[in-house]
Write an enzyme that holds these catalytic residues in place. Structure first.
Site, PDB file in Angstrom:
ATOM      1  N   GLU A   1       3.059   0.331   3.177  1.00 41.25           N
ATOM      2  CA  GLU A   1       2.641  -0.730   4.089  1.00 41.25           C
ATOM      3  C   GLU A   1       2.766  -2.055   3.338  1.00 41.25           C
ATOM      4  OE1 GLU A   1      -0.765   0.768   7.003  1.00 41.25           O
ATOM      5  OE2 GLU A   1      -1.322   1.076   4.916  1.00 41.25           O
TER       6      GLU A   1
ATOM      7  N   ASN B   1      -4.823   3.459   7.340  1.00 40.60           N
ATOM      8  CA  ASN B   1      -6.235   3.802   7.159  1.00 40.60           C
ATOM      9  C   ASN B   1      -7.096   3.411   8.357  1.00 40.60           C
ATOM     10  OD1 ASN B   1      -6.104   5.204   4.776  1.00 40.60           O
ATOM     11  ND2 ASN B   1      -6.334   3.381   3.501  1.00 40.60           N
TER      12      ASN B   1
ATOM     13  N   HIS C   1       0.837  -1.196   0.000  1.00 38.12           N
ATOM     14  CA  HIS C   1       0.000   0.000   0.000  1.00 38.12           C
ATOM     15  C   HIS C   1       0.873   1.248   0.000  1.00 38.12           C
ATOM     16  CE1 HIS C   1      -3.182   2.627   2.168  1.00 38.12           C
ATOM     17  NE2 HIS C   1      -3.299   2.732   0.862  1.00 38.12           N
TER      18      HIS C   1
HETATM   19  N1  3HC Z   1       3.030  14.277  -7.295  1.00 34.05           N
HETATM   20  C1  3HC Z   1       4.362  14.337  -7.108  1.00 34.05           C
HETATM   21  N2  3HC Z   1       4.977  15.278  -6.372  1.00 34.05           N
HETATM   22  C2  3HC Z   1       4.196  16.210  -5.802  1.00 34.05           C
HETATM   23  C3  3HC Z   1       2.800  16.218  -5.935  1.00 34.05           C
HETATM   24  C4  3HC Z   1       2.219  15.212  -6.732  1.00 34.05           C
HETATM   25  N3  3HC Z   1       0.902  15.110  -6.922  1.00 34.05           N
HETATM   26  N4  3HC Z   1       2.294  17.260  -5.240  1.00 34.05           N
HETATM   27  C5  3HC Z   1       3.347  17.883  -4.672  1.00 34.05           C
HETATM   28  N5  3HC Z   1       4.475  17.247  -5.005  1.00 34.05           N
HETATM   29  C6  3HC Z   1       5.841  17.589  -4.585  1.00 34.05           C
HETATM   30  C7  3HC Z   1       6.250  18.946  -5.093  1.00 34.05           C
HETATM   31  O1  3HC Z   1       6.812  18.847  -6.395  1.00 34.05           O
HETATM   32  C8  3HC Z   1       7.281  19.358  -4.052  1.00 34.05           C
HETATM   33  O2  3HC Z   1       8.497  18.681  -4.338  1.00 34.05           O
HETATM   34  P1  3HC Z   1       9.913  19.331  -3.880  1.00 34.05           P
HETATM   35  O3  3HC Z   1       9.899  19.439  -2.391  1.00 34.05           O
HETATM   36  O4  3HC Z   1      10.913  18.332  -4.390  1.00 34.05           O
HETATM   37  O5  3HC Z   1       9.998  20.654  -4.563  1.00 34.05           O
HETATM   38  C9  3HC Z   1       6.723  18.768  -2.762  1.00 34.05           C
HETATM   39  O6  3HC Z   1       5.840  17.704  -3.166  1.00 34.05           O
HETATM   40  C10 3HC Z   1       5.954  19.790  -1.956  1.00 34.05           C
HETATM   41  O7  3HC Z   1       4.930  20.281  -2.793  1.00 34.05           O
HETATM   42  P2  3HC Z   1       4.355  21.767  -2.765  1.00 34.05           P
HETATM   43  O8  3HC Z   1       5.436  22.695  -2.281  1.00 34.05           O
HETATM   44  O9  3HC Z   1       3.730  22.061  -4.092  1.00 34.05           O
HETATM   45  O10 3HC Z   1       3.140  21.724  -1.778  1.00 34.05           O
HETATM   46  P3  3HC Z   1       3.073  21.314  -0.262  1.00 34.05           P
HETATM   47  O11 3HC Z   1       4.299  21.658   0.484  1.00 34.05           O
HETATM   48  O12 3HC Z   1       1.773  21.843   0.166  1.00 34.05           O
HETATM   49  O13 3HC Z   1       2.986  19.694  -0.299  1.00 34.05           O
HETATM   50  C11 3HC Z   1       1.808  17.678  -0.315  1.00 34.05           C
HETATM   51  C12 3HC Z   1       2.007  19.026  -1.007  1.00 34.05           C
HETATM   52  C13 3HC Z   1       3.092  16.840  -0.466  1.00 34.05           C
HETATM   53  C14 3HC Z   1       0.679  16.978  -1.056  1.00 34.05           C
HETATM   54  C15 3HC Z   1       1.499  17.913   1.206  1.00 34.05           C
HETATM   55  O14 3HC Z   1       0.446  18.811   1.349  1.00 34.05           O
HETATM   56  C16 3HC Z   1       1.180  16.656   1.952  1.00 34.05           C
HETATM   57  O15 3HC Z   1       2.070  15.920   2.360  1.00 34.05           O
HETATM   58  N6  3HC Z   1      -0.141  16.407   2.172  1.00 34.05           N
HETATM   59  C17 3HC Z   1      -0.604  15.206   2.846  1.00 34.05           C
HETATM   60  C18 3HC Z   1      -0.616  14.074   1.868  1.00 34.05           C
HETATM   61  C19 3HC Z   1      -1.076  12.810   2.486  1.00 34.05           C
HETATM   62  O16 3HC Z   1      -1.391  12.722   3.665  1.00 34.05           O
HETATM   63  N7  3HC Z   1      -1.115  11.767   1.651  1.00 34.05           N
HETATM   64  C20 3HC Z   1      -1.604  10.475   2.091  1.00 34.05           C
HETATM   65  C21 3HC Z   1      -3.054  10.382   1.782  1.00 34.05           C
HETATM   66  S1  3HC Z   1      -3.741   8.899   2.402  1.00 34.05           S
HETATM   67  C22 3HC Z   1      -3.429   7.773   1.203  1.00 34.05           C
HETATM   68  O17 3HC Z   1      -2.858   8.026   0.166  1.00 34.05           O
HETATM   69  C23 3HC Z   1      -3.910   6.408   1.503  1.00 34.05           C
HETATM   70  C24 3HC Z   1      -5.147   6.061   0.767  1.00 34.05           C
HETATM   71  O18 3HC Z   1      -5.348   4.684   0.923  1.00 34.05           O
HETATM   72  C25 3HC Z   1      -6.366   6.803   1.225  1.00 34.05           C
END
Ligand code: 3HC
Length: 284
Positions: free
Chosen positions: A152, A190, A140
């Site tokens: 995971e 989750n 995961h």
């Molecule tokens: N794909 C790839 N890289 C991405 C991206 C994407 N969609 N979105 C952002 N990034 C990268 C950026 O390029 C940047 O890279 P760098 O540090 O090398 O320059 C870095 O992430 C930080 O991006 P930003 O500066 O544009 O924006 P933020 O600092 O706001 O970060 C985020 C964006 C990484 C999405 C952050 O808000 C975050 O960590 N959010 C929480 C995400 C989370 O919890 N994910 C798990 C969800 S649960 C899940 O997936 C499980 C499922 O089963 C439900």
């Protein structure tokens, strides 16, 4: 066995992310999806992220060439024949996943390990339709895959140590940290995250505070990168609802029961970022 070649079924957000990190780590990757247009979209998503990394000075043209050069795309599941590990990352639909595993079970060499990237479905339900029940794990990944450090790795009561350890070693070799989990609905993350998101929605629905205040509370008070309502928009309200329903079905505890507001919003098409509107408006 060491994993040398990777197969990915489903080249959407998660599948293309997994392909990208594996290809960047030097693995040859074969990725499939139902239609050529999905494969093209996945490749251009990866290319866009690599271009951004180059602009920021975090990658070179050479890195981009190497990563893209390691990825082959096809609509033919037969291309997985000589893969050592195949990770399925299609829609969260058990019947669709079972169909894929039945097909690739006939195609792949006997030693191939199968993994599902499911967030909440039972790994056991998928493993039992194959002739390789002991070589079946959950892997995961988290969205966005290139950024999130965790995988995971999930074992069922049938998984053998060799396959489990190979899956762990593969995840670590692409730069991820592994959490080991049993095949329990929601695994570790989750199981804890979904009740938290559901609780936040329930309290918002009950008028505790504004959505901004609920999100700021967790962002500024607990250093979460996103507040729970923002994160629900990011994951997709339909996905959170779907996982909540599966967890409620499994455990029959109110803490997993999706609140009415979540159901109404999904019905209305407010799915979060992907639809342009969720708790927040993304159309601007
Ligand atoms: N794909 C790839 N890289 C991405 C991206 C994407 N969609 N979105 C952002 N990034 C990268 C950026 O390029 C940047 O890279 P760098 O540090 O090398 O320059 C870095 O992430 C930080 O991006 P930003 O500066 O544009 O924006 P933020 O600092 O706001 O970060 C985020 C964006 C990484 C999405 C952050 O808000 C975050 O960590 N959010 C929480 C995400 C989370 O919890 N994910 C798990 C969800 S649960 C899940 O997936 C499980 C499922 O089963 C439900």
């Amino acid at each position: 066995m060491t994993i040398k070649k990777l197969g990915i079924v489903g080249f959407g957000q998660m599948g293309s992310g997994i392909a990208q990190v594996a290809a960047a780590a030097g693995y040859p990757v074969v990725a499939t999806d139902e239609k050529d247009e999905f494969l093209k979209k996945g490749l251009s998503r990866i290319e866009g992220l690599l271009n951004k990394a180059i602009e920021k000075g975090k990658a070179t043209e050479e890195d981009k060439k190497k990563t893209l050069g390691n990825i082959t795309t096809t609509t033919d599941l037969g291309a997985f024949a000589d893969c050592d590990l195949v990770i399925e990352a299609i829609v969260e639909n058990l019947d669709a996943k079972i169909k894929i595993f039945e097909t690739i079970d006939r195609v792949c060499k006997p030693t191939t390990i199968f993994a599902s990237n499911t967030s909440s479905l039972s790994i056991t339900d998928m493993a039992v339709v194959t002739s390789r029940r002991s070589q079946f794990v959950g892997m995961h990944f988290f969205n966005p895959v290139p950024v999130m450090k965790l995988v995971e790795v999930v074992r069922t009561i049938m998984t053998d140590d060799q396959s489990f350890n190979d899956a762990v070693a593969f995840a670590e070799s692409v730069g991820k940290t592994v959490v080991r989990a049993k095949d329990t609905c929601g695994f570790v993350v989750n199981l804890l995250l979904i009740p938290f998101l559901i609780d936040a929605i329930r309290w918002y629905e009950n008028g505790l505070a504004t959505k901004e205040d609920i999100d700021n509370g967790m962002k500024l008070g607990c250093a979460h990168p996103m507040g729970p309502l923002e994160l629900t928009d990011f994951i997709g309200l339909d996905t959170v609802l779907y996982i909540g329903e599966i967890m409620f079905e499994e455990f029959r505890e109110p803490r997993y029961a999706p609140p009415p507001l979540l159901k109404r919003m999904v019905k209305a098409g407010y799915l979060g970022r992907k639809s342009g509107r969720g708790f927040y408006d993304y159309k601007k």
